[in-house]
Design a protein around this motif. Structure first.
Motif, PDB file in Angstrom:
ATOM      1  N   ALA A  87     -32.979 -46.776  13.994  1.00 61.28           N
ATOM      2  CA  ALA A  87     -34.137 -46.215  14.165  1.00 61.28           C
ATOM      3  C   ALA A  87     -35.229 -47.225  14.955  1.00 61.28           C
ATOM      4  N   LEU A 254     -50.977 -35.592   2.769  1.00 62.56           N
ATOM      5  CA  LEU A 254     -50.041 -36.681   2.935  1.00 62.56           C
ATOM      6  C   LEU A 254     -50.723 -37.382   4.415  1.00 62.56           C
ATOM      7  N   SER A 258     -52.086 -41.027   4.870  1.00 63.21           N
ATOM      8  CA  SER A 258     -51.067 -42.057   5.536  1.00 63.21           C
ATOM      9  C   SER A 258     -52.134 -42.828   6.499  1.00 63.21           C
ATOM     10  N   GLU A 261     -53.586 -45.147   3.324  1.00 65.25           N
ATOM     11  CA  GLU A 261     -52.903 -46.186   2.665  1.00 65.25           C
ATOM     12  C   GLU A 261     -52.912 -47.464   3.397  1.00 65.25           C
ATOM     13  N   LEU A 292     -48.459 -42.486  -5.408  1.00 68.50           N
ATOM     14  CA  LEU A 292     -48.245 -43.145  -4.384  1.00 68.50           C
ATOM     15  C   LEU A 292     -48.324 -44.715  -4.567  1.00 68.50           C
ATOM     16  N   ALA A 358     -47.887 -39.706  11.668  1.00 67.60           N
ATOM     17  CA  ALA A 358     -46.844 -40.791  11.421  1.00 67.60           C
ATOM     18  C   ALA A 358     -45.857 -40.899  12.459  1.00 67.60           C
ATOM     19  N   ILE A 359     -45.510 -39.551  13.032  1.00 67.04           N
ATOM     20  CA  ILE A 359     -44.511 -39.450  14.168  1.00 67.04           C
ATOM     21  C   ILE A 359     -45.061 -40.418  15.175  1.00 67.04           C
ATOM     22  N   TYR A 362     -44.484 -44.341  15.016  1.00 65.46           N
ATOM     23  CA  TYR A 362     -43.148 -44.743  15.264  1.00 65.46           C
ATOM     24  C   TYR A 362     -42.465 -44.415  16.595  1.00 65.46           C
ATOM     25  N   VAL A 363     -42.135 -43.159  16.707  1.00 69.39           N
ATOM     26  CA  VAL A 363     -41.254 -42.561  17.366  1.00 69.39           C
ATOM     27  C   VAL A 363     -41.542 -41.403  18.408  1.00 69.39           C
TER      28      VAL A 363
ATOM     29  N   GLY B 405     -37.673 -37.373  13.254  1.00 66.57           N
ATOM     30  CA  GLY B 405     -38.484 -37.581  11.947  1.00 66.57           C
ATOM     31  C   GLY B 405     -37.736 -38.568  11.282  1.00 66.57           C
ATOM     32  N   ALA B 407     -35.747 -41.070  11.798  1.00 67.48           N
ATOM     33  CA  ALA B 407     -36.094 -42.434  12.104  1.00 67.48           C
ATOM     34  C   ALA B 407     -37.550 -42.824  11.883  1.00 67.48           C
ATOM     35  N   ALA B 408     -38.408 -41.876  11.960  1.00 71.27           N
ATOM     36  CA  ALA B 408     -39.975 -42.286  11.622  1.00 71.27           C
ATOM     37  C   ALA B 408     -40.005 -42.736  10.003  1.00 71.27           C
ATOM     38  N   THR B 410     -37.607 -43.889   7.936  1.00 68.50           N
ATOM     39  CA  THR B 410     -36.821 -44.929   8.102  1.00 68.50           C
ATOM     40  C   THR B 410     -37.765 -46.195   8.299  1.00 68.50           C
ATOM     41  N   LEU B 411     -38.522 -46.085   9.504  1.00 76.54           N
ATOM     42  CA  LEU B 411     -39.462 -47.426   9.758  1.00 76.54           C
ATOM     43  C   LEU B 411     -40.566 -47.367   9.000  1.00 76.54           C
ATOM     44  N   ALA B 412     -41.061 -46.100   8.520  1.00 76.89           N
ATOM     45  CA  ALA B 412     -42.163 -46.233   7.598  1.00 76.89           C
ATOM     46  C   ALA B 412     -41.817 -46.833   6.173  1.00 76.89           C
ATOM     47  N   SER B 414     -39.622 -49.135   5.907  1.00 74.90           N
ATOM     48  CA  SER B 414     -39.477 -50.488   6.085  1.00 74.90           C
ATOM     49  C   SER B 414     -40.499 -51.239   6.153  1.00 74.90           C
ATOM     50  N   GLU B 415     -41.619 -50.434   6.522  1.00 73.21           N
ATOM     51  CA  GLU B 415     -42.999 -51.247   6.420  1.00 73.21           C
ATOM     52  C   GLU B 415     -43.913 -51.214   5.205  1.00 73.21           C
ATOM     53  N   LEU B 417     -45.066 -48.064   4.252  1.00 68.98           N
ATOM     54  CA  LEU B 417     -46.063 -47.358   4.299  1.00 68.98           C
ATOM     55  C   LEU B 417     -45.591 -46.028   3.709  1.00 68.98           C
ATOM     56  N   GLU B 418     -45.417 -45.900   2.344  1.00 64.39           N
ATOM     57  CA  GLU B 418     -44.900 -44.682   1.909  1.00 64.39           C
ATOM     58  C   GLU B 418     -45.281 -43.175   2.287  1.00 64.39           C
ATOM     59  N   ALA B 419     -46.698 -43.134   2.396  1.00 67.39           N
ATOM     60  CA  ALA B 419     -47.248 -41.840   2.496  1.00 67.39           C
ATOM     61  C   ALA B 419     -47.067 -41.385   4.180  1.00 67.39           C
ATOM     62  N   HIS B 420     -46.828 -42.527   5.029  1.00 66.48           N
ATOM     63  CA  HIS B 420     -46.291 -42.196   6.455  1.00 66.48           C
ATOM     64  C   HIS B 420     -44.959 -41.568   6.204  1.00 66.48           C
ATOM     65  N   LEU B 422     -43.761 -40.072   3.723  1.00 68.95           N
ATOM     66  CA  LEU B 422     -43.629 -38.802   2.888  1.00 68.95           C
ATOM     67  C   LEU B 422     -44.230 -37.456   3.926  1.00 68.95           C
ATOM     68  N   SER B 423     -45.036 -37.993   4.508  1.00 70.55           N
ATOM     69  CA  SER B 423     -45.717 -36.910   5.621  1.00 70.55           C
ATOM     70  C   SER B 423     -44.735 -36.415   6.455  1.00 70.55           C
ATOM     71  N   VAL B 424     -44.033 -37.009   6.866  1.00 71.63           N
ATOM     72  CA  VAL B 424     -42.636 -36.461   7.626  1.00 71.63           C
ATOM     73  C   VAL B 424     -41.812 -35.826   6.632  1.00 71.63           C
TER      74      VAL B 424
END
Lengths: 434, 434
Positions: A87, A254, A258, A261, A292, A358-359, A362-363, B405, B407-408, B410-412, B414-415, B417-420, B422-424
């Motif tokens: 990722a 969400l 995002s 949070e 959440l 959120a996209i 990160y990516v 998406g 990958a985003a 996964t990174l969210a 790892s940080e 940031l759950e809502a990030h 979930l929005s994806v």
């Protein structure tokens, strides 16, 4: 509950103005403490940095262990699970591909008077990137700061990331490696900023410092500005979602959460022309807040700073958006491109409901370091431009000087700057003698 | 006499380092006074501005006379002699032609994953330009600040120029008119900066403030930064002349003096591989100082901060230049283009002996607002870029979100940031259901 406003309400203007000017963050005044830390690091170098790290991060360093060795970084990187590594690699690749397009062209041309003019861009020689430790230690921020610097051509890129109690974040180190960072120091706070700006026995000074940080880091960056360049001082995060009635309320909920949070001071605003969607989104937010993980933080942000604004049409939405100048702007409408052309003050725009904010964190490719607190009215997100600078070029021929020199002499005289005029006149006299 | 250094001297490195770090300006600490003035203008608006103008500029204004009327500007412009008008027009035309080329392109593309990405530039809506009154009231600075703003597309451009004892500079008003300035206010000092940043009953607030000023103006700009954007805080002017033996010593002496005459804190440095030229230039400076109108100022600057440095070759000269990072750099050598490519830290480069720095102050075309005090290591001169900002754009399709998406997410995760994430995830789930 967040605030509800309707543009048709009699008190809309006063409430909207109050929303715009609400103070969301009380920065503690740490300026005196920070001034002392900077003085100390300037006076005693490594020794001061090491003492302050013992005090704040509860760990004993030596001049030799201030910096992560390559072997240590290797070991941490090897510990990152494959899914996270992949990722991070995808993110790095996409961020690089986007930022490569930002590199501007040099220019040099000759005008009708025979004057050759232009400019040349060059990279900052050395840059330092601050990465917070602990909870808000985000590998994505390493990519977003380090990749533009390396794309710009910065030769020496150093990172400071505190490791409280000796705990390092392997993903941060992997992100540093993927970005081509040259040096990683396990120090933080105002002492790290001072070391980057002024140098110590073990840390060479840099020319520019970027990256987020707490109140101490922000105050230190303000203080060293001028000695080195800095990026913006970021405030709490913000999102504005403009949506028509044809949206999934849960998606928008969400997206609002995002941002919420991140921080109790974050701000999430929904503007819509559909009262039904407004109700549905607020219900969806409440439902998501039941489960959440970060519901305490997100709930406080939504309650204290969230807002839902009903407008008659999307032109009104764009006009309000320009007054808000949001850091992040999502346009969940049928023709997001058309609406985006009316939204001229925003850090980043996310076009259409299939583009959650959120996209972009990160990516997506664009930078996630963006202007907050209405500063998108006058400033831009982080980019390659933050790590390069422009030297202007001018070359006259004798004929060009003969053509435009007399005007320079006239203006110099009118400003009572005689030597300016004489420096032109001495050359013109040589021409006239021939 | 200026300092003489030779790169072959045993103590060269320590003396050169001392030269680099010499403090040339003692800014008085006026921050408390300025904080009070800003508070007063925010609280009382026009009334405060009018009282402070009475106090500092010895003139009585009303809300109606804060601003120059068009008729007043007409009358002042009509008083400008034809030669000066023509010189100013030539300068304005050349500055505009140069800056038009700086306007960057928007971009929008679709990448192999189907994500559409790009950015769009837009102008700051309103900008304010400070112009000092009295001795250092330079019409050329009006052109250099106002023309880039108007080329950028700034809709509303306001100028504040104090008129102590009611005396206006007709050339400043003509320069404002030639640049397309929209509003001219006869106010100055910290009160003018506060009025521009926060607005009063008669003066609408702006988003960005640029322009030079005294210690009060500089302190006020620092204080309002964040509320509005500002340009750099300029220090005293500097020139570095790199010259080989094949030069007219008098030309170079005048170029050095054209910086020295600005200010006793200005700095003029000559680097040459010819000891003969070094002697000849210093003699020529002394001779010119006998008659120069501003000889007291220029003489003090040359004596206190001037320097002559002998090197073995021009590669050494370029290396020293990069450490100095001069505001103005003249390359009076046989192949100035080649040498310029080695000089990567400089605000503006003047190529060849037929290009005196004074050309760049007035009519060359490039901007004369340039980074001082070694800040050319990390910053650029004023340009169109200072009056525009970039909004990044991103638009996913369902297929693009499906590609990047996860990958985003996964990174969210790892940080934390759950809502990030979930929005994806909510969007990906919709796709998976079909």
């Amino acid at each position: 509950m967040p605030q509800f406003l309707s543009i048709s309400d009699a008190d809309f203007e006063s409430r909207f103005t109050a929303l715009l000017s609400a103070k969301r963050e009380d920065s503690p005044d740490v300026d005196d403490v920070v001034a002392g830390i900077i003085r100390d690091v300037r006076a005693r170098g490594d020794a001061a940095v090491i003492e302050l790290t013992t005090k704040f991060d509860r760990m004993e360093l030596t001049p030799e262990t201030l910096r992560f060795s390559e072997a240590e970084i290797d070991a941490h990187c090897a510990a990152v699970p494959a899914a996270e590594r992949q990722a991070l690699e995808l993110a790095a690749e996409r961020i690089r591909a986007y930022h490569v397009r930002q590199v501007p062209q040099d220019a040099f041309w000759t005008d009708p008077d025979g004057a050759s003019l232009g400019w040349r861009w060059s990279a900052v020689s050395a840059a330092g990137l601050y990465v917070p430790g602990g909870l808000a230690s985000y590998p994505s921020s390493v990519l977003m700061n380090a990749i533009p610097a390396k794309v710009a051509g910065v030769e020496r890129l150093a990172i400071c990331v505190p490791t409280p109690d000796g705990k390092a974040n392997p993903l941060v180190l992997l992100a540093a490696r993927l970005s081509g960072v040259d040096e990683v120091y396990r120090i933080g706070g105002a002492q790290a900023i001072a070391a980057l700006a002024y140098g110590t026995e073990s840390i060479a000074p840099v020319d520019k410092i970027t990256g987020p940080g707490n109140a101490f880091v922000a105050a230190a960056k303000r203080r060293v500005f001028g000695k080195v360049g800095i990026d913006m001082i970021a405030g709490p995060s913000e999102i504005l979602v403009i949506a028509d009635g044809d949206n999934d309320p849960d998606w928008l909920a969400l997206d609002l959460l995002s941002q919420a949070e991140h921080d109790e001071s974050a701000q999430s605003i929904l503007i819509t022309d559909s009262p039904e969607l407004a109700s549905a989104v607020t219900e969806a937010v409440e439902k998501r807040l039941e489960t959440l993980e970060r519901r305490v933080i997100a709930g406080a942000s939504w309650r204290d700073f969230g807002a839902v604004i009903i407008v008659d049409d999307m032109d009104q939405a764009a006009a309000l958006s320009n007054r808000i100048a949001p850091e992040h702007l999502e346009l969940c409408v049928a023709d997001p491109q058309a609406l985006s052309e009316k939204c001229i003050h925003a850090g980043a725009i996310f076009l259409g409901a299939w583009t959650p904010e959120a996209i972009g964190d990160y990516v997506g490719g664009p930078n996630h370091v963006l202007p907050t607190a209405r500063s998108a009215r006058f400033s831009s997100g982080l980019s390659v431009m933050d790590f390069i600078k422009r030297t202007t070029l001018a070359q006259m021929t004798p004929a060009a000087l003969a053509a435009i020199g007399p005007a320079a002499e006239t203006l110099a005289t009118s400003e009572s700057l005689e030597a300016h005029g004489l420096s032109v006149r001495a050359r013109l006299d040589r021409l006239n003698r021939h």
